[in-house]
Motif scaffolding. Structure first.
Motif, mmCIF file in Angstrom:
data_model
loop_
_atom_site.group_PDB
_atom_site.id
_atom_site.type_symbol
_atom_site.label_atom_id
_atom_site.label_comp_id
_atom_site.label_asym_id
_atom_site.label_seq_id
_atom_site.Cartn_x
_atom_site.Cartn_y
_atom_site.Cartn_z
ATOM 1 N N ASN A 206 4.343 6.045 -6.714
ATOM 2 C CA ASN A 206 5.121 6.559 -7.840
ATOM 3 C C ASN A 206 5.330 5.526 -8.939
ATOM 4 O O ASN A 206 5.944 5.830 -9.960
ATOM 5 C CB ASN A 206 6.473 7.073 -7.346
ATOM 6 C CG ASN A 206 6.357 8.461 -6.748
ATOM 7 O OD1 ASN A 206 5.965 9.402 -7.431
ATOM 8 N ND2 ASN A 206 6.644 8.580 -5.466
ATOM 9 N N MET A 207 4.832 4.310 -8.735
ATOM 10 C CA MET A 207 4.967 3.304 -9.794
ATOM 11 C C MET A 207 3.922 3.545 -10.867
ATOM 12 O O MET A 207 2.832 4.052 -10.595
ATOM 13 C CB MET A 207 4.848 1.904 -9.197
ATOM 14 C CG MET A 207 6.097 1.497 -8.412
ATOM 15 S SD MET A 207 5.884 -0.087 -7.567
ATOM 16 C CE MET A 207 5.795 -1.203 -8.978
ATOM 17 N N GLN A 208 4.265 3.152 -12.073
ATOM 18 C CA GLN A 208 3.373 3.404 -13.205
ATOM 19 C C GLN A 208 1.996 2.801 -13.001
ATOM 20 O O GLN A 208 0.984 3.390 -13.358
ATOM 21 C CB GLN A 208 3.991 2.810 -14.477
ATOM 22 C CG GLN A 208 4.867 3.776 -15.246
ATOM 23 C CD GLN A 208 5.116 3.272 -16.650
ATOM 24 O OE1 GLN A 208 5.248 2.070 -16.849
ATOM 25 N NE2 GLN A 208 5.159 4.167 -17.617
ATOM 26 N N THR A 209 1.971 1.595 -12.463
ATOM 27 C CA THR A 209 0.709 0.866 -12.350
ATOM 28 C C THR A 209 0.117 1.004 -10.947
ATOM 29 O O THR A 209 -0.458 0.078 -10.416
ATOM 30 C CB THR A 209 0.953 -0.619 -12.645
ATOM 31 O OG1 THR A 209 2.012 -1.064 -11.792
ATOM 32 C CG2 THR A 209 1.327 -0.846 -14.081
ATOM 33 N N HIS A 210 0.257 2.203 -10.350
ATOM 34 C CA HIS A 210 -0.089 2.328 -8.927
ATOM 35 C C HIS A 210 -1.559 2.039 -8.627
ATOM 36 O O HIS A 210 -1.873 1.494 -7.578
ATOM 37 C CB HIS A 210 0.342 3.689 -8.382
ATOM 38 C CG HIS A 210 -0.240 4.858 -9.099
ATOM 39 N ND1 HIS A 210 -1.464 5.365 -8.807
ATOM 40 C CD2 HIS A 210 0.239 5.586 -10.123
ATOM 41 C CE1 HIS A 210 -1.698 6.390 -9.606
ATOM 42 N NE2 HIS A 210 -0.694 6.543 -10.417
ATOM 43 N N ASP A 211 -2.455 2.391 -9.562
ATOM 44 C CA ASP A 211 -3.874 2.123 -9.304
ATOM 45 C C ASP A 211 -4.098 0.629 -9.104
ATOM 46 O O ASP A 211 -4.758 0.203 -8.165
ATOM 47 C CB ASP A 211 -4.737 2.594 -10.480
ATOM 48 C CG ASP A 211 -4.959 4.094 -10.421
ATOM 49 O OD1 ASP A 211 -4.603 4.692 -9.383
ATOM 50 O OD2 ASP A 211 -5.463 4.655 -11.404
ATOM 51 N N GLU A 212 -3.533 -0.148 -10.013
ATOM 52 C CA GLU A 212 -3.710 -1.582 -9.940
ATOM 53 C C GLU A 212 -3.000 -2.168 -8.734
ATOM 54 O O GLU A 212 -3.499 -3.074 -8.071
ATOM 55 C CB GLU A 212 -3.167 -2.222 -11.210
ATOM 56 C CG GLU A 212 -3.622 -3.639 -11.362
ATOM 57 C CD GLU A 212 -3.114 -4.211 -12.659
ATOM 58 O OE1 GLU A 212 -3.924 -4.810 -13.362
ATOM 59 O OE2 GLU A 212 -1.927 -4.049 -12.959
ATOM 60 N N ILE A 213 -1.848 -1.618 -8.420
ATOM 61 C CA ILE A 213 -1.084 -2.108 -7.272
ATOM 62 C C ILE A 213 -1.898 -1.983 -5.998
ATOM 63 O O ILE A 213 -2.029 -2.926 -5.221
ATOM 64 C CB ILE A 213 0.260 -1.356 -7.187
ATOM 65 C CG1 ILE A 213 1.234 -2.010 -8.165
ATOM 66 C CG2 ILE A 213 0.809 -1.387 -5.768
ATOM 67 C CD1 ILE A 213 2.548 -1.325 -8.280
ATOM 68 N N PHE A 214 -2.494 -0.826 -5.781
ATOM 69 C CA PHE A 214 -3.288 -0.650 -4.567
ATOM 70 C C PHE A 214 -4.553 -1.520 -4.620
ATOM 71 O O PHE A 214 -5.020 -1.997 -3.600
ATOM 72 C CB PHE A 214 -3.656 0.822 -4.374
ATOM 73 C CG PHE A 214 -2.501 1.660 -3.896
ATOM 74 C CD1 PHE A 214 -1.934 1.428 -2.658
ATOM 75 C CD2 PHE A 214 -1.966 2.671 -4.677
ATOM 76 C CE1 PHE A 214 -0.858 2.190 -2.199
ATOM 77 C CE2 PHE A 214 -0.897 3.439 -4.239
ATOM 78 C CZ PHE A 214 -0.344 3.196 -2.999
ATOM 79 N N ARG A 215 -5.065 -1.736 -5.841
ATOM 80 C CA ARG A 215 -6.288 -2.515 -5.982
ATOM 81 C C ARG A 215 -6.105 -3.952 -5.494
ATOM 82 O O ARG A 215 -7.024 -4.555 -4.955
ATOM 83 C CB ARG A 215 -6.710 -2.510 -7.465
ATOM 84 C CG ARG A 215 -8.015 -3.207 -7.718
ATOM 85 C CD ARG A 215 -8.533 -2.969 -9.139
ATOM 86 N NE ARG A 215 -9.603 -3.921 -9.417
ATOM 87 C CZ ARG A 215 -9.725 -4.625 -10.517
ATOM 88 N NH1 ARG A 215 -8.857 -4.466 -11.501
ATOM 89 N NH2 ARG A 215 -10.695 -5.484 -10.653
ATOM 90 N N PHE A 216 -4.915 -4.495 -5.685
ATOM 91 C CA PHE A 216 -4.699 -5.887 -5.305
ATOM 92 C C PHE A 216 -4.001 -6.032 -3.956
ATOM 93 O O PHE A 216 -3.509 -7.090 -3.612
ATOM 94 C CB PHE A 216 -3.941 -6.621 -6.412
ATOM 95 C CG PHE A 216 -4.803 -6.844 -7.616
ATOM 96 C CD1 PHE A 216 -5.780 -7.825 -7.595
ATOM 97 C CD2 PHE A 216 -4.690 -6.040 -8.732
ATOM 98 C CE1 PHE A 216 -6.613 -8.013 -8.682
ATOM 99 C CE2 PHE A 216 -5.517 -6.215 -9.827
ATOM 100 C CZ PHE A 216 -6.483 -7.205 -9.800
ATOM 101 N N ALA A 217 -3.975 -4.960 -3.215
ATOM 102 C CA ALA A 217 -3.384 -5.021 -1.873
ATOM 103 C C ALA A 217 -4.357 -5.709 -0.926
ATOM 104 O O ALA A 217 -5.563 -5.512 -1.008
ATOM 105 C CB ALA A 217 -3.074 -3.615 -1.386
ATOM 106 N N ALA A 218 -3.823 -6.508 -0.042
ATOM 107 C CA ALA A 218 -4.670 -7.276 0.883
ATOM 108 C C ALA A 218 -4.610 -6.683 2.293
ATOM 109 O O ALA A 218 -4.054 -5.609 2.514
ATOM 110 C CB ALA A 218 -4.234 -8.732 0.893
ATOM 111 N N GLY A 219 -5.197 -7.407 3.227
ATOM 112 C CA GLY A 219 -5.317 -6.919 4.598
ATOM 113 C C GLY A 219 -3.985 -6.604 5.257
ATOM 114 O O GLY A 219 -3.873 -5.664 6.039
ATOM 115 N N GLY A 220 -2.963 -7.418 4.949
ATOM 116 C CA GLY A 220 -1.656 -7.181 5.537
ATOM 117 C C GLY A 220 -1.118 -5.817 5.142
ATOM 118 O O GLY A 220 -0.552 -5.093 5.960
ATOM 119 N N PHE A 221 -1.306 -5.451 3.891
ATOM 120 C CA PHE A 221 -0.864 -4.151 3.396
ATOM 121 C C PHE A 221 -1.620 -3.018 4.091
ATOM 122 O O PHE A 221 -1.046 -1.992 4.447
ATOM 123 C CB PHE A 221 -1.081 -4.085 1.887
ATOM 124 C CG PHE A 221 -0.677 -2.776 1.263
ATOM 125 C CD1 PHE A 221 0.655 -2.514 0.967
ATOM 126 C CD2 PHE A 221 -1.628 -1.815 0.971
ATOM 127 C CE1 PHE A 221 1.024 -1.308 0.391
ATOM 128 C CE2 PHE A 221 -1.260 -0.600 0.397
ATOM 129 C CZ PHE A 221 0.070 -0.351 0.103
#
Lengths: 292, 292
Positions: A206-221
């Protein structure tokens, strides 16, 4: 020596029901397997995959002449299913289930199964995955896993033994537990983590920048949020069925998290390190004990 | 074509610093590698493992004659390290770091590095593991991973290019990002999940029946809590350094979780299913996009 089940009826031929069918078949523990679900295309798929021998969409037909009936439908459908089959259950038919919360299932059994309640053995295999459906079924899903049975006062000892042996045949370790205790343990280790993962992913989505947020998620996430891919209907039903125990764990978590936030607000580095160290110690001990 | 780094100085020879050394060595991107840490036994281990060529426990000696200095110490030690090396840094030495939060590091650089600040390139490789220490270092740790650089107004363009190319040589994709934005994205996808995992494990470890609770935990729990085995000191420092962004995400999470609790208290099955479905959709899309 396991006495073969002549006719096994699986109500709800998904990952768990399908894997149990495959495992028992692989071990020669079962003669005929009858599948029953609401949707005929899933049943036909189960036949095509060799998981079941034949099917019906009518629960009454499905349980006719069965030695053992395994109820593997979502928790929200269990009571209606009990009500449907109770009038025609044979006197020698054992019933068991695979629900992730037990108190609600036992209450439903008491309301609906009547005299058959003594032959109902509440069960819960601690296995599964984010995947669901019969296409994900595997004959080794329960190998080395634990299956918890939660017999109650009226449970017949022979029924308990036979259902326990059925699960042992799949390679599982069977453990008996008080049902309320089961529900609290599972709320802590399974239900609460699922709620946290769902909540976090929903928040980020639901965050505005969700595409980018998921893009920079690492293995822990990835690891942390994997369980948020679990079946929403199944988890809705678990929440409703195990509401009390989940709420207890959830409130305790909120209190703990609020304490952590206050330490962060106060820039209390020592408190943060102390909490993280205690958690790491517990998690490392768990990893060692579980052979991770 | 990458112009070889004649002398690389790695301050803090742990998982990240050690893996960078190994990766650059494997690609022929570096001549001599000098390691510096507080503890001599770790440095000797790094020499024995072939990760570094020689070592010193004195940062001033470590940076002498270095083309590139990589600061890979815990965030809480960065400012003191900058202060220690600033007086003797050569005019052609580039400095970069690997910290998980960037605003605090940039502020420390501005306070301590003086004229050398233009040759400081803030960096953050999105890689790592619950494991730590040079013994876990791997030359492929950054392969296919992203490294975020967060240049600021005073950052020299040539310094930025050279540090970016250094990371590209390890097989990483280098992405430039505004530092405040970096800190919010990482708070959401990494820092908050770590706090939630630490909090949950700490909560369960403090329950009376914690042995049994962990005993009946399944695969989902294992994945969900794996990051609670991360280094407590490193995470204490990340919390202190990125406090504002983490608090923002944490408060938003508390609000979301409180909403979920209220839906559960109200037995609002539709609201629960709706939240779970939205989260599953987002998580499935992420799994597909990330090739999980």
């Amino acid at each position: 020596m396991f006495e073969q089940i002549q006719r096994l009826s699986i109500i709800g031929v998904g990952l768990i029901g399908g894997s149990l069918a495959k495992a028992l078949r692989a071990k020669g523990g079962v003669g005929e397997i009858v599948g029953c679900s609401r949707r005929e295309e899933h049943l036909q798929q189960a036949v095509d995959l060799g998981v079941i021998d034949r099917y019906t969409t009518d629960p009454i037909q499905a349980v006719a002449g069965a030695d053992v009936v395994v109820v593997a439908v979502p928790l929200g459908s269990v009571e209606a299913l009990f009500a449907a089959i109770a009038p025609t259950l044979a006197e020698n038919t054992l019933i068991t289930d695979v629900g992730s919360a037990k108190t609600g299932v036992v209450e439903a059994a008491r309301r609906q199964l009547g005299v058959h309640c003594s032959r109902f053995v509440p069960g819960h295999p601690i296995a599964g995955a984010e995947k669901s459906g019969v296409s994900a079924a595997r004959d080794d899903l329960f190998l080395g896993r634990r299956v918890i049975v939660t017999p109650v006062a009226e449970t017949d000892a022979q029924a308990l033994t036979r259902i326990s042996r059925m699960w042992q045949l799949t390679g599982a370790e069977v453990v008996a537990m008080d049902m309320e205790h089961h529900d609290r343990v599972l709320a802590a280790t399974s239900h609460l983590p699922h709620l946290l993962a769902y909540t976090l992913v929903d928040q980020l989505a639901n965050m505005q920048t969700h595409d980018e947020i998921f893009r920079f998620a690492a293995g822990g996430f990835r690891d942390f949020t994997r369980i948020a891919s679990s079946d929403p209907v199944m988890w809705r039903d678990i929440c409703v069925s195990n509401r009390e125990a989940i709420l207890e764990m959830l409130k305790a978590f909120e209190t703990h998290l609020s304490g952590l936030r206050q330490a962060l607000e106060a820039q209390d580095a020592a408190a943060l390190q102390s909490l993280f160290s205690a958690a790491k110690q517990a998690r490392d001990a768990y990893a060692q004990a579980s052979g991770e």
